[in-house]
Design an enzyme around this catalytic site. Structure first.
Site, mmCIF file in Angstrom:
data_model
loop_
_atom_site.group_PDB
_atom_site.id
_atom_site.type_symbol
_atom_site.label_atom_id
_atom_site.label_comp_id
_atom_site.label_asym_id
_atom_site.label_seq_id
_atom_site.Cartn_x
_atom_site.Cartn_y
_atom_site.Cartn_z
ATOM 1 N N THR A 10 0.809 -1.228 0.000
ATOM 2 C CA THR A 10 0.000 0.000 0.000
ATOM 3 C C THR A 10 0.841 1.276 0.000
ATOM 4 N N GLY A 11 2.151 1.137 0.137
ATOM 5 C CA GLY A 11 2.999 2.328 0.199
ATOM 6 C C GLY A 11 3.219 2.939 -1.180
ATOM 7 N N GLN A 12 3.967 4.023 -1.182
ATOM 8 C CA GLN A 12 4.255 4.710 -2.452
ATOM 9 C C GLN A 12 4.868 3.763 -3.497
ATOM 10 N N LEU A 64 4.763 -9.151 9.248
ATOM 11 C CA LEU A 64 6.085 -9.522 8.737
ATOM 12 C C LEU A 64 7.042 -9.980 9.832
ATOM 13 N N LEU A 85 9.211 -4.434 0.539
ATOM 14 C CA LEU A 85 9.080 -2.976 0.662
ATOM 15 C C LEU A 85 8.527 -2.559 2.026
ATOM 16 N N SER A 89 9.044 3.387 7.620
ATOM 17 C CA SER A 89 9.987 4.051 6.705
ATOM 18 C C SER A 89 10.255 5.512 7.049
ATOM 19 N N SER A 132 18.589 1.446 1.724
ATOM 20 C CA SER A 132 18.386 2.901 1.655
ATOM 21 C C SER A 132 19.696 3.682 1.704
ATOM 22 N N GLU A 134 20.004 6.168 3.365
ATOM 23 C CA GLU A 134 20.161 6.577 4.768
ATOM 24 C C GLU A 134 21.269 5.771 5.452
ATOM 25 N N TYR A 156 16.196 3.933 12.196
ATOM 26 C CA TYR A 156 15.768 3.453 10.875
ATOM 27 C C TYR A 156 16.975 2.962 10.074
ATOM 28 N N ARG A 198 6.524 16.132 -0.073
ATOM 29 C CA ARG A 198 5.058 16.180 -0.235
ATOM 30 C C ARG A 198 4.448 17.176 0.751
ATOM 31 N N GLU A 288 21.209 14.230 12.364
ATOM 32 C CA GLU A 288 20.744 14.588 11.019
ATOM 33 C C GLU A 288 21.671 14.002 9.951
HETATM 34 P P1 NDP Z 1 5.930 3.624 2.559
HETATM 35 O O1 NDP Z 1 6.094 4.025 3.975
HETATM 36 O O2 NDP Z 1 5.127 4.491 1.647
HETATM 37 O O3 NDP Z 1 5.317 2.144 2.464
HETATM 38 C C1 NDP Z 1 5.759 1.105 3.290
HETATM 39 C C2 NDP Z 1 4.570 0.245 3.699
HETATM 40 O O4 NDP Z 1 5.032 -0.621 4.732
HETATM 41 C C3 NDP Z 1 3.411 1.020 4.271
HETATM 42 O O5 NDP Z 1 2.463 1.355 3.283
HETATM 43 C C4 NDP Z 1 2.829 0.094 5.321
HETATM 44 O O6 NDP Z 1 1.759 -0.666 4.766
HETATM 45 C C5 NDP Z 1 3.968 -0.845 5.647
HETATM 46 N N1 NDP Z 1 4.460 -0.585 7.003
HETATM 47 C C6 NDP Z 1 4.581 0.601 7.642
HETATM 48 N N2 NDP Z 1 5.032 0.427 8.903
HETATM 49 C C7 NDP Z 1 5.189 -0.893 9.057
HETATM 50 C C8 NDP Z 1 5.603 -1.711 10.131
HETATM 51 N N3 NDP Z 1 5.937 -1.187 11.310
HETATM 52 N N4 NDP Z 1 5.647 -3.045 9.927
HETATM 53 C C9 NDP Z 1 5.318 -3.584 8.741
HETATM 54 N N5 NDP Z 1 4.882 -2.859 7.684
HETATM 55 C C10 NDP Z 1 4.832 -1.537 7.853
HETATM 56 O O7 NDP Z 1 7.396 3.441 1.965
HETATM 57 P P2 NDP Z 1 7.913 3.622 0.460
HETATM 58 O O8 NDP Z 1 6.952 2.986 -0.464
HETATM 59 O O9 NDP Z 1 8.320 5.017 0.271
HETATM 60 O O10 NDP Z 1 9.274 2.781 0.513
HETATM 61 C C11 NDP Z 1 9.266 1.366 0.296
HETATM 62 C C12 NDP Z 1 10.496 0.771 0.966
HETATM 63 O O11 NDP Z 1 11.671 1.364 0.432
HETATM 64 C C13 NDP Z 1 10.566 0.992 2.479
HETATM 65 O O12 NDP Z 1 11.153 -0.164 3.019
HETATM 66 C C14 NDP Z 1 11.501 2.174 2.644
HETATM 67 O O13 NDP Z 1 12.167 2.132 3.886
HETATM 68 C C15 NDP Z 1 12.466 1.944 1.488
HETATM 69 N N6 NDP Z 1 13.080 3.105 0.921
HETATM 70 C C16 NDP Z 1 12.303 4.156 0.502
HETATM 71 C C17 NDP Z 1 12.879 5.252 -0.108
HETATM 72 C C18 NDP Z 1 12.066 6.402 -0.569
HETATM 73 O O14 NDP Z 1 12.661 7.467 -0.854
HETATM 74 N N7 NDP Z 1 10.751 6.280 -0.711
HETATM 75 C C19 NDP Z 1 14.354 5.305 -0.327
HETATM 76 C C20 NDP Z 1 15.052 4.132 0.130
HETATM 77 C C21 NDP Z 1 14.427 3.080 0.729
HETATM 78 P P3 NDP Z 1 0.477 -1.116 5.639
HETATM 79 O O15 NDP Z 1 0.128 0.033 6.539
HETATM 80 O O16 NDP Z 1 -0.553 -1.371 4.574
HETATM 81 O O17 NDP Z 1 0.888 -2.341 6.362
HETATM 82 P P1 GDR Z 2 14.321 11.133 4.675
HETATM 83 O O1 GDR Z 2 13.020 11.922 4.155
HETATM 84 O O2 GDR Z 2 14.538 11.316 6.126
HETATM 85 O O3 GDR Z 2 15.439 11.526 3.768
HETATM 86 O O4 GDR Z 2 13.901 9.621 4.443
HETATM 87 P P2 GDR Z 2 12.191 13.128 4.780
HETATM 88 O O5 GDR Z 2 11.434 13.703 3.636
HETATM 89 O O6 GDR Z 2 11.437 12.725 5.982
HETATM 90 O O7 GDR Z 2 13.338 14.157 5.258
HETATM 91 C C1 GDR Z 2 14.272 14.739 4.353
HETATM 92 C C2 GDR Z 2 15.050 15.832 5.067
HETATM 93 O O8 GDR Z 2 14.194 16.964 5.293
HETATM 94 C C3 GDR Z 2 14.386 17.426 6.631
HETATM 95 N N1 GDR Z 2 13.178 18.119 7.101
HETATM 96 C C4 GDR Z 2 11.973 17.556 7.294
HETATM 97 N N2 GDR Z 2 11.543 16.297 7.122
HETATM 98 C C5 GDR Z 2 10.242 16.024 7.400
HETATM 99 N N3 GDR Z 2 9.779 14.792 7.203
HETATM 100 N N4 GDR Z 2 9.378 16.980 7.852
HETATM 101 C C6 GDR Z 2 9.771 18.271 8.047
HETATM 102 O O9 GDR Z 2 8.987 19.127 8.455
HETATM 103 C C7 GDR Z 2 11.130 18.577 7.747
HETATM 104 N N5 GDR Z 2 11.852 19.720 7.803
HETATM 105 C C8 GDR Z 2 13.095 19.428 7.403
HETATM 106 C C9 GDR Z 2 14.694 16.148 7.409
HETATM 107 O O10 GDR Z 2 15.300 16.474 8.662
HETATM 108 C C10 GDR Z 2 15.589 15.417 6.424
HETATM 109 O O11 GDR Z 2 16.920 15.863 6.544
HETATM 110 C C11 GDR Z 2 13.268 9.189 3.243
HETATM 111 C C12 GDR Z 2 12.383 7.981 3.592
HETATM 112 O O12 GDR Z 2 11.640 7.639 2.451
HETATM 113 C C13 GDR Z 2 13.259 6.797 3.996
HETATM 114 O O13 GDR Z 2 12.419 5.646 4.139
HETATM 115 C C14 GDR Z 2 14.284 6.537 2.898
HETATM 116 O O14 GDR Z 2 15.126 5.456 3.240
HETATM 117 C C15 GDR Z 2 15.114 7.790 2.664
HETATM 118 O O15 GDR Z 2 14.251 8.847 2.282
HETATM 119 C C16 GDR Z 2 16.158 7.594 1.552
#
Ligand code: NDP
Ligand code: GDR
Length: 327
Positions: A10-12, A64, A85, A89, A132, A134, A156, A198, A288
């Site tokens: 259901t995630g992005q 999971l 996925l 996150s 990631s 990160e 994380y 976003r 950070e």
């Molecule tokens: P999302 O947070 O959008 O989706 C992850 C899904 O995992 C959620 O929709 C949720 O589904 C489920 N989830 C959330 N919390 C938990 C939990 N505690 N236990 C089990 N399931 C959980 O993430 P993205 O789609 O953005 O990312 C997908 C994966 O890629 C993640 O593992 C993320 O860490 C990793 N990633 C993302 C990046 C990014 O920039 N987007 C970059 C690098 C890595 P539900 O509520 O339906 O169970």
């Molecule tokens: P990130 O994404 O931590 O890189 O993780 P996020 O968009 O949360 O933060 C990016 C940077 O922006 C700074 N920041 C803020 N962040 C949030 N969320 N809200 C705020 O108001 C704000 N103001 C400043 C943060 O401190 C940070 O430096 C994302 C997730 O998708 C992870 O699951 C994934 O692994 C990494 O990207 C790559």
């Protein structure tokens, strides 16, 4: 028919990957913690438009961290490919829920690896692990590639480093076909508003519509390598079609400061972000990650992958989607 299991469907990324796989004729089984949510219904409705038949896509409940449940699901569905996925996150949130984050992000990956190890060798699933950027955290060299040492800066990131090493271990010890995609930040209109990009594009649209007056952010002194999620799920798929498992950075090779993202988003609505942004120190993290910039040359060389969406196009796409939503 190829069968794919997507955890966290259901995630992005689950959304874009489901579309990609269904359009390529896969049978997809997605997992969620709660099938009775609007996001599951919305995904099922969209999936019907991407599928040839209703049997092509199903969503099931899965915890999971319950290894027995994971094993039962894997042995009964017999997937050819598993995309892990699911994760807690949100990096900021991982500081307030470190134990849950570690369980979901590391133990979850291990449960899948164990289930694959128990499959018959000839038909064992290939696995994609959502690693990631990160994990690089406080790395001081730029850009970061597959050789850059990890220096995680959050619960994380520590959990993702643990899962990464478990994948390498299972590959080397048991011959599991598992690839780590070290993905840099990727965004889209499907990104939840708890992530900064976003949060900004949604606020810009709501300010343009007169629904809000200001935007509260944390640390602006950061930079990221931001790409488009639709491009990145294609890299995931390519990793599992490659002849051998490996680890790949997926990025755009460009990094931008957060104020550049603000500039691009607010100029789209004809406003100056400095007039509306307020800083709240409570939104700053205990540690950070100040700058991430990836190098995708290995993915380009071995997988033929490259990003197709520029930073400016990404910001425009997200602001326009939010403007359409408020209208
Ligand atoms: P999302 O947070 O959008 O989706 C992850 C899904 O995992 C959620 O929709 C949720 O589904 C489920 N989830 C959330 N919390 C938990 C939990 N505690 N236990 C089990 N399931 C959980 O993430 P993205 O789609 O953005 O990312 C997908 C994966 O890629 C993640 O593992 C993320 O860490 C990793 N990633 C993302 C990046 C990014 O920039 N987007 C970059 C690098 C890595 P539900 O509520 O339906 O169970
Ligand atoms: P990130 O994404 O931590 O890189 O993780 P996020 O968009 O949360 O933060 C990016 C940077 O922006 C700074 N920041 C803020 N962040 C949030 N969320 N809200 C705020 O108001 C704000 N103001 C400043 C943060 O401190 C940070 O430096 C994302 C997730 O998708 C992870 O699951 C994934 O692994 C990494 O990207 C790559």
């Amino acid at each position: 028919m190829q069968r794919a299991l997507i955890t966290g469907v259901t995630g992005q990324d689950g959304w874009y990957l489901t579309e990609l796989l269904l359009k390529r004729g896969y049978q997809v089984l997605g997992t969620t913690r709660n099938p009775a949510t609007p996001s599951v219904l919305e995904l099922q409705e969209s999936a019907a438009g991407w599928s040839e038949s209703p049997e092509q896509f199903r969503v099931v409940r899965l915890n999971l961290t319950d290894a027995e449940q994971v094993d039962q699901l894997v042995q009964s569905f017999e997937p050819h490919e598993i995309y892990n996925l699911a994760a807690q996150s949100h990096v900021g949130q991982s500081f307030s829920s470190p134990l849950d984050t570690l369980a979901a992000n590391a133990r979850g990956a291990l449960a899948l690896l164990e289930a694959i190890r128990r499959m018959p060798a000839a038909s064992a699933a290939r696995m994609y692990q959502a690693s990631s950027s990160e994990m690089f955290g406080a790395a001081e060299s730029y850009p970061q590639n597959e050789q850059t040492p990890f220096h995680p800066r959050s619960p994380y990131a520590c959990a993702k480093v643990c899962a990464y090493h478990l994948c390498v271990l299972y590959r080397e010890s048991y011959g599991v076909f598992v690839s780590n995609g070290i993905l840099f930040n990727h965004e889209s209109p499907r990104r939840p508003a708890s992530y900064v990009t976003r949060k900004i594009t949604r606020a810009a649209a709501r300010i343009a519509a007169g629904l809000e007056k200001e935007l509260t952010l944390g640390n602006l002194d950061v930079g990221r390598d931001w790409g488009f999620a639709g491009d990145y799920v294609d890299a995931m798929w390519r990793m599992l079609q490659h002849d051998q498992p490996d680890d790949f950075c997926v990025a755009t090779n460009q990094w931008r400061r957060l104020d550049e993202f603000l500039e691009a988003a607010f100029s789209r609505i004809g406003r100056n972000w400095r007039d509306v942004v307020r800083i709240d120190p409570a939104l700053c993290r205990p540690a950070e990650v100040t700058r991430l910039q990836g190098d995708y040359s290995k993915a380009e060389r071995l997988l033929g992958w490259r990003p197709t969406t520029s930073f400016d196009d990404l910001v425009r796409l997200m602001v326009d989607a939010d403007l359409a939503a408020v209208q």
